[in-house]
Design an enzyme around this catalytic site. Structure first.
Site, PDB file in Angstrom:
ATOM      1  N   HIS A  63      -6.089  -0.187   0.511  1.00 30.29           N
ATOM      2  CA  HIS A  63      -5.372   0.960   1.066  1.00 30.29           C
ATOM      3  C   HIS A  63      -5.847   2.231   0.378  1.00 30.29           C
ATOM      4  O   HIS A  63      -6.632   2.182  -0.572  1.00 30.29           O
ATOM      5  CB  HIS A  63      -3.858   0.773   0.956  1.00 30.29           C
ATOM      6  CG  HIS A  63      -3.324   0.705  -0.437  1.00 30.29           C
ATOM      7  ND1 HIS A  63      -3.592  -0.339  -1.298  1.00 30.29           N
ATOM      8  CD2 HIS A  63      -2.525   1.564  -1.138  1.00 30.29           C
ATOM      9  CE1 HIS A  63      -2.979  -0.132  -2.450  1.00 30.29           C
ATOM     10  NE2 HIS A  63      -2.339   1.017  -2.384  1.00 30.29           N
ATOM     11  N   HIS A  65      -4.373   4.687  -1.391  1.00 33.37           N
ATOM     12  CA  HIS A  65      -3.786   5.308  -2.572  1.00 33.37           C
ATOM     13  C   HIS A  65      -4.845   5.476  -3.660  1.00 33.37           C
ATOM     14  O   HIS A  65      -5.744   4.647  -3.809  1.00 33.37           O
ATOM     15  CB  HIS A  65      -2.602   4.485  -3.084  1.00 33.37           C
ATOM     16  CG  HIS A  65      -1.334   4.747  -2.330  1.00 33.37           C
ATOM     17  ND1 HIS A  65      -0.295   3.856  -2.282  1.00 33.37           N
ATOM     18  CD2 HIS A  65      -0.937   5.834  -1.594  1.00 33.37           C
ATOM     19  CE1 HIS A  65       0.692   4.358  -1.542  1.00 33.37           C
ATOM     20  NE2 HIS A  65       0.324   5.549  -1.120  1.00 33.37           N
ATOM     21  N   ASP A  67      -5.153   5.138  -6.862  1.00 33.31           N
ATOM     22  CA  ASP A  67      -5.483   4.159  -7.902  1.00 33.31           C
ATOM     23  C   ASP A  67      -6.336   3.015  -7.368  1.00 33.31           C
ATOM     24  O   ASP A  67      -6.760   2.147  -8.138  1.00 33.31           O
ATOM     25  CB  ASP A  67      -4.217   3.614  -8.574  1.00 33.31           C
ATOM     26  CG  ASP A  67      -3.220   2.998  -7.604  1.00 33.31           C
ATOM     27  OD1 ASP A  67      -3.100   3.494  -6.475  1.00 33.31           O
ATOM     28  OD2 ASP A  67      -2.541   2.021  -7.992  1.00 33.31           O
ATOM     29  N   HIS A  68      -6.622   3.043  -6.070  1.00 32.69           N
ATOM     30  CA  HIS A  68      -7.476   2.021  -5.461  1.00 32.69           C
ATOM     31  C   HIS A  68      -8.796   2.579  -4.923  1.00 32.69           C
ATOM     32  O   HIS A  68      -9.673   1.798  -4.558  1.00 32.69           O
ATOM     33  CB  HIS A  68      -6.727   1.316  -4.327  1.00 32.69           C
ATOM     34  CG  HIS A  68      -5.514   0.573  -4.783  1.00 32.69           C
ATOM     35  ND1 HIS A  68      -5.455  -0.805  -4.878  1.00 32.69           N
ATOM     36  CD2 HIS A  68      -4.293   1.017  -5.193  1.00 32.69           C
ATOM     37  CE1 HIS A  68      -4.261  -1.170  -5.317  1.00 32.69           C
ATOM     38  NE2 HIS A  68      -3.542  -0.079  -5.513  1.00 32.69           N
ATOM     39  N   HIS A 141       3.526  -1.447   3.000  1.00 36.41           N
ATOM     40  CA  HIS A 141       3.473  -0.591   1.813  1.00 36.41           C
ATOM     41  C   HIS A 141       3.803   0.875   2.123  1.00 36.41           C
ATOM     42  O   HIS A 141       3.603   1.744   1.282  1.00 36.41           O
ATOM     43  CB  HIS A 141       2.084  -0.700   1.174  1.00 36.41           C
ATOM     44  CG  HIS A 141       1.966  -0.025  -0.152  1.00 36.41           C
ATOM     45  ND1 HIS A 141       2.887  -0.211  -1.174  1.00 36.41           N
ATOM     46  CD2 HIS A 141       1.038   0.858  -0.639  1.00 36.41           C
ATOM     47  CE1 HIS A 141       2.519   0.512  -2.225  1.00 36.41           C
ATOM     48  NE2 HIS A 141       1.408   1.174  -1.924  1.00 36.41           N
ATOM     49  N   ASP A 211      -1.240  -3.521  -2.147  1.00 41.47           N
ATOM     50  CA  ASP A 211       0.153  -3.275  -2.500  1.00 41.47           C
ATOM     51  C   ASP A 211       1.043  -3.578  -1.301  1.00 41.47           C
ATOM     52  O   ASP A 211       0.732  -3.213  -0.163  1.00 41.47           O
ATOM     53  CB  ASP A 211       0.349  -1.822  -2.914  1.00 41.47           C
ATOM     54  CG  ASP A 211      -0.407  -1.464  -4.183  1.00 41.47           C
ATOM     55  OD1 ASP A 211      -1.098  -2.355  -4.722  1.00 41.47           O
ATOM     56  OD2 ASP A 211      -0.309  -0.307  -4.630  1.00 41.47           O
ATOM     57  N   HIS A 269      -1.926  -5.465 -10.961  1.00 34.79           N
ATOM     58  CA  HIS A 269      -1.210  -4.254 -10.562  1.00 34.79           C
ATOM     59  C   HIS A 269       0.138  -4.190 -11.267  1.00 34.79           C
ATOM     60  O   HIS A 269       1.188  -3.992 -10.659  1.00 34.79           O
ATOM     61  CB  HIS A 269      -1.039  -4.224  -9.035  1.00 34.79           C
ATOM     62  CG  HIS A 269      -0.799  -2.844  -8.488  1.00 34.79           C
ATOM     63  ND1 HIS A 269       0.455  -2.313  -8.354  1.00 34.79           N
ATOM     64  CD2 HIS A 269      -1.646  -1.890  -8.045  1.00 34.79           C
ATOM     65  CE1 HIS A 269       0.377  -1.096  -7.830  1.00 34.79           C
ATOM     66  NE2 HIS A 269      -0.907  -0.818  -7.633  1.00 34.79           N
TER      67      HIS A 269
END
Length: 306
Positions: A63, A65, A67-68, A141, A211, A269
Protein backbone atom coordinates in the site's frame (compact mmCIF):
# COMPACT_ATOMS: atom_id res chain seq x y z
CA UNK A 1 13.80 -20.39 -0.54
CA UNK A 2 14.36 -17.98 2.30
CA UNK A 3 12.97 -14.69 3.57
CA UNK A 4 14.98 -11.80 5.04
CA UNK A 5 13.58 -8.81 6.91
CA UNK A 6 15.18 -5.43 6.23
CA UNK A 7 12.57 -3.48 8.19
CA UNK A 8 10.13 -4.55 10.90
CA UNK A 9 8.86 -1.34 12.50
CA UNK A 10 5.42 0.22 12.09
CA UNK A 11 5.06 3.82 10.96
CA UNK A 12 8.35 5.22 12.22
CA UNK A 13 11.85 3.74 12.41
CA UNK A 14 13.42 3.12 15.79
CA UNK A 15 17.03 2.68 16.86
CA UNK A 16 16.59 -1.08 16.48
CA UNK A 17 14.10 -1.33 13.61
CA UNK A 18 13.84 0.13 10.13
CA UNK A 19 10.52 0.66 8.35
CA UNK A 20 9.03 -2.13 6.28
CA UNK A 21 10.83 -4.25 3.71
CA UNK A 22 10.98 -8.00 3.11
CA UNK A 23 13.19 -9.88 0.64
CA UNK A 24 12.17 -13.27 -0.74
CA UNK A 25 15.04 -15.32 -2.20
CA UNK A 26 13.61 -17.66 -4.84
CA UNK A 27 16.45 -20.19 -4.89
CA UNK A 28 16.48 -23.05 -5.86
CA UNK A 29 13.73 -22.17 -8.35
CA UNK A 30 15.45 -18.99 -9.54
CA UNK A 31 18.41 -16.79 -8.62
CA UNK A 32 16.12 -13.75 -8.40
CA UNK A 33 15.09 -11.73 -5.36
CA UNK A 34 11.57 -10.39 -4.87
CA UNK A 35 11.20 -7.37 -2.58
CA UNK A 36 7.99 -6.65 -0.69
CA UNK A 37 7.66 -2.99 0.34
CA UNK A 38 10.53 -0.53 0.39
CA UNK A 39 10.46 1.65 3.49
CA UNK A 40 12.84 4.55 3.96
CA UNK A 41 16.43 3.36 4.35
CA UNK A 42 15.89 -0.05 2.75
CA UNK A 43 18.85 0.32 0.39
CA UNK A 44 21.08 1.13 3.36
CA UNK A 45 19.90 -2.04 5.10
CA UNK A 46 20.65 -4.06 1.97
CA UNK A 47 24.22 -2.74 1.96
CA UNK A 48 24.72 -4.65 5.21
CA UNK A 49 23.60 -7.92 3.60
CA UNK A 50 24.84 -10.20 0.82
CA UNK A 51 21.77 -9.49 -1.36
CA UNK A 52 22.58 -7.34 -4.39
CA UNK A 53 20.19 -4.80 -5.91
CA UNK A 54 20.84 -6.19 -9.38
CA UNK A 55 19.27 -9.52 -8.40
CA UNK A 56 15.97 -7.87 -7.48
CA UNK A 57 13.70 -8.27 -10.51
CA UNK A 58 10.28 -7.79 -8.85
CA UNK A 59 9.08 -5.31 -6.25
CA UNK A 60 5.63 -5.77 -4.69
CA UNK A 61 4.10 -2.85 -2.81
CA UNK A 62 1.29 -3.57 -0.34
CA UNK A 63 0.00 0.00 0.00
CA UNK A 64 0.96 3.63 -0.41
CA UNK A 65 1.71 4.65 3.18
CA UNK A 66 5.15 6.19 3.53
CA UNK A 67 6.67 3.56 5.79
CA UNK A 68 6.20 1.11 2.91
CA UNK A 69 7.31 3.23 -0.09
CA UNK A 70 9.61 6.11 0.93
CA UNK A 71 12.70 4.06 0.13
CA UNK A 72 11.72 3.39 -3.48
CA UNK A 73 13.25 6.36 -5.38
CA UNK A 74 16.68 5.94 -3.82
CA UNK A 75 16.75 2.18 -4.20
CA UNK A 76 15.68 2.34 -7.84
CA UNK A 77 18.33 4.94 -8.63
CA UNK A 78 21.07 2.97 -6.87
CA UNK A 79 20.07 -0.19 -8.73
CA UNK A 80 21.38 1.45 -11.92
CA UNK A 81 24.88 1.46 -10.43
CA UNK A 82 24.78 -1.80 -8.49
CA UNK A 83 24.30 -4.53 -11.06
CA UNK A 84 20.92 -3.52 -12.42
CA UNK A 85 21.96 -2.00 -15.74
CA UNK A 86 19.75 -3.28 -18.59
CA UNK A 87 18.04 -5.74 -16.21
CA UNK A 88 14.25 -5.32 -16.43
CA UNK A 89 12.32 -4.69 -13.22
CA UNK A 90 8.62 -5.33 -12.58
CA UNK A 91 6.85 -3.26 -9.93
CA UNK A 92 3.42 -4.40 -8.75
CA UNK A 93 1.27 -2.38 -6.37
CA UNK A 94 -1.80 -0.21 -5.83
CA UNK A 95 -2.96 2.46 -8.24
CA UNK A 96 -0.68 5.47 -7.94
CA UNK A 97 2.59 3.61 -7.53
CA UNK A 98 3.74 4.41 -11.08
CA UNK A 99 2.89 8.09 -10.70
CA UNK A 100 4.69 8.27 -7.35
CA UNK A 101 7.88 6.73 -8.72
CA UNK A 102 7.95 8.60 -12.02
CA UNK A 103 7.21 11.95 -10.35
CA UNK A 104 9.95 11.38 -7.75
CA UNK A 105 12.49 10.49 -10.44
CA UNK A 106 11.45 13.38 -12.68
CA UNK A 107 11.60 16.06 -9.98
CA UNK A 108 14.98 14.82 -8.74
CA UNK A 109 16.26 14.53 -12.33
CA UNK A 110 17.15 10.89 -11.70
CA UNK A 111 17.64 8.59 -14.67
CA UNK A 112 17.52 4.80 -14.74
CA UNK A 113 19.44 2.57 -17.16
CA UNK A 114 16.94 -0.29 -17.09
CA UNK A 115 13.25 -0.65 -18.04
CA UNK A 116 10.42 -0.86 -15.49
CA UNK A 117 7.12 -2.62 -16.11
CA UNK A 118 4.34 -1.38 -13.84
CA UNK A 119 1.31 -3.47 -12.88
CA UNK A 120 -1.24 -1.54 -10.83
CA UNK A 121 -3.84 -3.55 -8.94
CA UNK A 122 -7.47 -2.54 -8.83
CA UNK A 123 -9.25 -5.06 -6.57
CA UNK A 124 -7.28 -8.27 -7.13
CA UNK A 125 -4.55 -9.77 -9.27
CA UNK A 126 -3.47 -13.16 -10.60
CA UNK A 127 0.14 -13.03 -11.81
CA UNK A 128 2.32 -15.80 -13.23
CA UNK A 129 6.09 -15.71 -13.65
CA UNK A 130 8.54 -18.56 -14.27
CA UNK A 131 6.28 -21.14 -12.65
CA UNK A 132 5.36 -18.93 -9.68
CA UNK A 133 1.77 -17.89 -9.10
CA UNK A 134 1.02 -14.68 -7.20
CA UNK A 135 -2.48 -13.85 -6.00
CA UNK A 136 -3.24 -10.38 -4.64
CA UNK A 137 -6.40 -9.48 -2.74
CA UNK A 138 -7.68 -6.27 -1.18
CA UNK A 139 -7.42 -5.97 2.61
CA UNK A 140 -9.03 -3.50 5.04
CA UNK A 141 -6.74 -0.60 5.95
CA UNK A 142 -8.72 2.52 5.12
CA UNK A 143 -6.76 2.95 1.88
CA UNK A 144 -6.14 0.28 -0.80
CA UNK A 145 -3.88 -2.29 0.85
CA UNK A 146 -3.10 -5.73 -0.52
CA UNK A 147 -1.93 -9.10 0.64
CA UNK A 148 0.03 -11.44 -1.62
CA UNK A 149 -0.11 -15.23 -1.81
CA UNK A 150 2.93 -16.74 -3.54
CA UNK A 151 2.83 -20.35 -4.70
CA UNK A 152 6.20 -21.74 -5.77
CA UNK A 153 6.50 -24.07 -8.78
CA UNK A 154 5.74 -27.77 -8.55
CA UNK A 155 8.87 -29.94 -8.60
CA UNK A 156 8.43 -32.89 -11.00
CA UNK A 157 8.74 -36.37 -9.55
CA UNK A 158 12.00 -38.30 -9.72
CA UNK A 159 12.54 -40.39 -12.84
CA UNK A 160 12.09 -44.15 -12.33
CA UNK A 161 15.08 -45.37 -14.34
CA UNK A 162 14.26 -49.06 -13.95
CA UNK A 163 10.72 -48.56 -15.24
CA UNK A 164 12.01 -46.73 -18.31
CA UNK A 165 14.62 -49.40 -18.94
CA UNK A 166 11.76 -51.87 -18.74
CA UNK A 167 10.40 -50.45 -21.99
CA UNK A 168 13.89 -50.27 -23.47
CA UNK A 169 14.56 -46.57 -22.88
CA UNK A 170 18.09 -46.03 -21.54
CA UNK A 171 19.21 -42.80 -19.78
CA UNK A 172 19.61 -39.90 -22.20
CA UNK A 173 18.02 -36.67 -23.46
CA UNK A 174 14.62 -38.35 -23.69
CA UNK A 175 14.50 -38.52 -19.88
CA UNK A 176 14.10 -34.72 -19.71
CA UNK A 177 10.98 -35.03 -21.85
CA UNK A 178 9.62 -37.69 -19.50
CA UNK A 179 10.36 -35.45 -16.52
CA UNK A 180 8.70 -32.29 -17.84
CA UNK A 181 5.90 -33.40 -20.17
CA UNK A 182 2.62 -35.20 -19.49
CA UNK A 183 3.23 -37.80 -22.22
CA UNK A 184 6.16 -38.95 -24.34
CA UNK A 185 6.61 -41.00 -27.50
CA UNK A 186 8.98 -43.96 -27.78
CA UNK A 187 9.19 -46.40 -30.68
CA UNK A 188 5.83 -45.31 -32.02
CA UNK A 189 3.98 -45.65 -28.71
CA UNK A 190 2.64 -42.85 -26.47
CA UNK A 191 3.29 -43.24 -22.74
CA UNK A 192 1.94 -41.40 -19.69
CA UNK A 193 4.95 -39.76 -18.04
CA UNK A 194 3.48 -40.12 -14.54
CA UNK A 195 3.84 -43.91 -14.86
CA UNK A 196 7.62 -43.50 -14.98
CA UNK A 197 8.34 -41.04 -12.19
CA UNK A 198 7.57 -40.43 -8.55
CA UNK A 199 4.96 -38.09 -7.17
CA UNK A 200 5.39 -34.39 -7.97
CA UNK A 201 6.17 -32.15 -4.98
CA UNK A 202 4.18 -28.92 -4.59
CA UNK A 203 6.25 -25.82 -3.91
CA UNK A 204 5.86 -23.89 -0.66
CA UNK A 205 3.07 -21.35 -0.20
CA UNK A 206 3.99 -17.98 1.30
CA UNK A 207 1.45 -15.31 2.24
CA UNK A 208 2.62 -11.74 2.86
CA UNK A 209 0.16 -9.18 4.19
CA UNK A 210 0.03 -5.44 4.02
CA UNK A 211 -1.46 -3.44 6.87
CA UNK A 212 -4.99 -4.52 7.70
CA UNK A 213 -7.57 -5.19 10.32
CA UNK A 214 -9.34 -8.56 10.14
CA UNK A 215 -11.19 -9.10 6.86
CA UNK A 216 -12.61 -11.94 4.77
CA UNK A 217 -9.88 -11.94 2.12
CA UNK A 218 -7.22 -12.72 4.70
CA UNK A 219 -8.35 -16.33 4.93
CA UNK A 220 -8.21 -16.87 1.17
CA UNK A 221 -4.64 -15.59 1.07
CA UNK A 222 -3.42 -17.42 4.16
CA UNK A 223 -5.09 -20.84 3.90
CA UNK A 224 -2.63 -23.74 4.17
CA UNK A 225 0.37 -21.41 3.93
CA UNK A 226 3.72 -22.94 4.77
CA UNK A 227 4.76 -19.47 5.89
CA UNK A 228 2.64 -16.43 6.69
CA UNK A 229 4.10 -12.97 7.26
CA UNK A 230 1.60 -10.68 8.95
CA UNK A 231 1.53 -7.38 10.73
CA UNK A 232 0.70 -7.08 14.42
CA UNK A 233 1.12 -3.40 15.14
CA UNK A 234 -0.36 -4.02 18.57
CA UNK A 235 1.05 -7.05 20.38
CA UNK A 236 -0.83 -6.48 23.64
CA UNK A 237 -3.53 -4.26 25.10
CA UNK A 238 -6.96 -3.35 23.73
CA UNK A 239 -7.79 -5.03 20.42
CA UNK A 240 -10.41 -2.37 19.64
CA UNK A 241 -7.69 0.28 19.49
CA UNK A 242 -5.80 -1.69 16.84
CA UNK A 243 -8.89 -2.25 14.72
CA UNK A 244 -10.01 1.39 15.03
CA UNK A 245 -6.78 2.32 13.25
CA UNK A 246 -7.27 -0.43 10.64
CA UNK A 247 -4.45 -2.53 12.06
CA UNK A 248 -4.18 -6.02 13.52
CA UNK A 249 -3.79 -7.06 17.13
CA UNK A 250 -1.78 -10.18 17.93
CA UNK A 251 -5.04 -11.94 18.88
CA UNK A 252 -6.35 -11.26 15.36
CA UNK A 253 -3.26 -12.87 13.87
CA UNK A 254 -3.52 -15.89 16.17
CA UNK A 255 -7.13 -16.40 15.07
CA UNK A 256 -6.11 -16.28 11.42
CA UNK A 257 -3.25 -18.74 11.94
CA UNK A 258 -5.63 -21.27 13.46
CA UNK A 259 -8.51 -20.77 11.03
CA UNK A 260 -6.33 -20.85 7.91
CA UNK A 261 -4.18 -23.82 8.99
CA UNK A 262 -0.93 -21.84 8.72
CA UNK A 263 2.20 -23.87 9.40
CA UNK A 264 4.55 -21.08 10.50
CA UNK A 265 3.90 -17.40 11.13
CA UNK A 266 6.32 -14.48 11.34
CA UNK A 267 5.03 -11.27 12.90
CA UNK A 268 6.32 -7.90 11.71
CA UNK A 269 5.24 -4.20 11.60
CA UNK A 270 5.53 -3.92 15.36
CA UNK A 271 4.65 -0.55 16.88
CA UNK A 272 7.55 1.72 17.78
CA UNK A 273 6.00 2.01 21.24
CA UNK A 274 7.64 -1.34 22.09
CA UNK A 275 11.40 -1.61 22.57
CA UNK A 276 13.32 -4.84 21.98
CA UNK A 277 13.17 -5.92 25.62
CA UNK A 278 9.42 -5.35 25.80
CA UNK A 279 8.85 -7.35 22.62
CA UNK A 280 10.93 -10.21 24.03
CA UNK A 281 9.00 -10.14 27.30
CA UNK A 282 5.62 -10.19 25.55
CA UNK A 283 6.79 -13.00 23.26
CA UNK A 284 7.89 -15.11 26.23
CA UNK A 285 4.57 -14.53 27.98
CA UNK A 286 2.53 -15.44 24.89
CA UNK A 287 4.66 -18.52 24.24
CA UNK A 288 3.84 -19.91 27.68
CA UNK A 289 0.17 -20.00 26.72
CA UNK A 290 -0.42 -23.48 25.32
CA UNK A 291 -3.27 -22.16 23.16
CA UNK A 292 -0.88 -19.89 21.23
CA UNK A 293 -0.01 -21.09 17.70
CA UNK A 294 3.51 -21.28 16.30
CA UNK A 295 4.73 -17.70 15.77
CA UNK A 296 7.76 -15.44 16.09
CA UNK A 297 8.26 -11.67 16.40
CA UNK A 298 10.88 -10.85 13.78
CA UNK A 299 13.75 -8.36 14.00
CA UNK A 300 15.66 -6.54 11.29
CA UNK A 301 18.03 -8.86 9.39
CA UNK A 302 16.32 -12.03 10.60
CA UNK A 303 16.46 -14.70 7.89
CA UNK A 304 14.31 -17.84 7.75
CA UNK A 305 14.43 -20.88 5.49
CA UNK A 306 11.14 -21.86 3.88
Amino acid sequence: MEVTFFGTSAGLPTKERNTQSIALNLEPYSNSIWLFDVGEGTQHQILRHSIKLGKIDHIFITHMHGDHIFGLPGLLTSRSFQGGENKPLTIIGPKGIQNYIETSLQLSESHLNYPITYIEINQQLAYHHNGFTVQAEMLNHGIPSFGYRIEAPITPGTINVEALRGIGLEPGPKYQEVKLQETFEYKGLIYNSDDFKGKAKPGPIISIFGDTKPCENEYELAKNSDLMIHEATYIEGDKKLANNYHHSHIDDVFNLIKQANVNKSLITHISNRYNIDEVTSIYNELSLDQTSPHFYFVKDFDTFKI
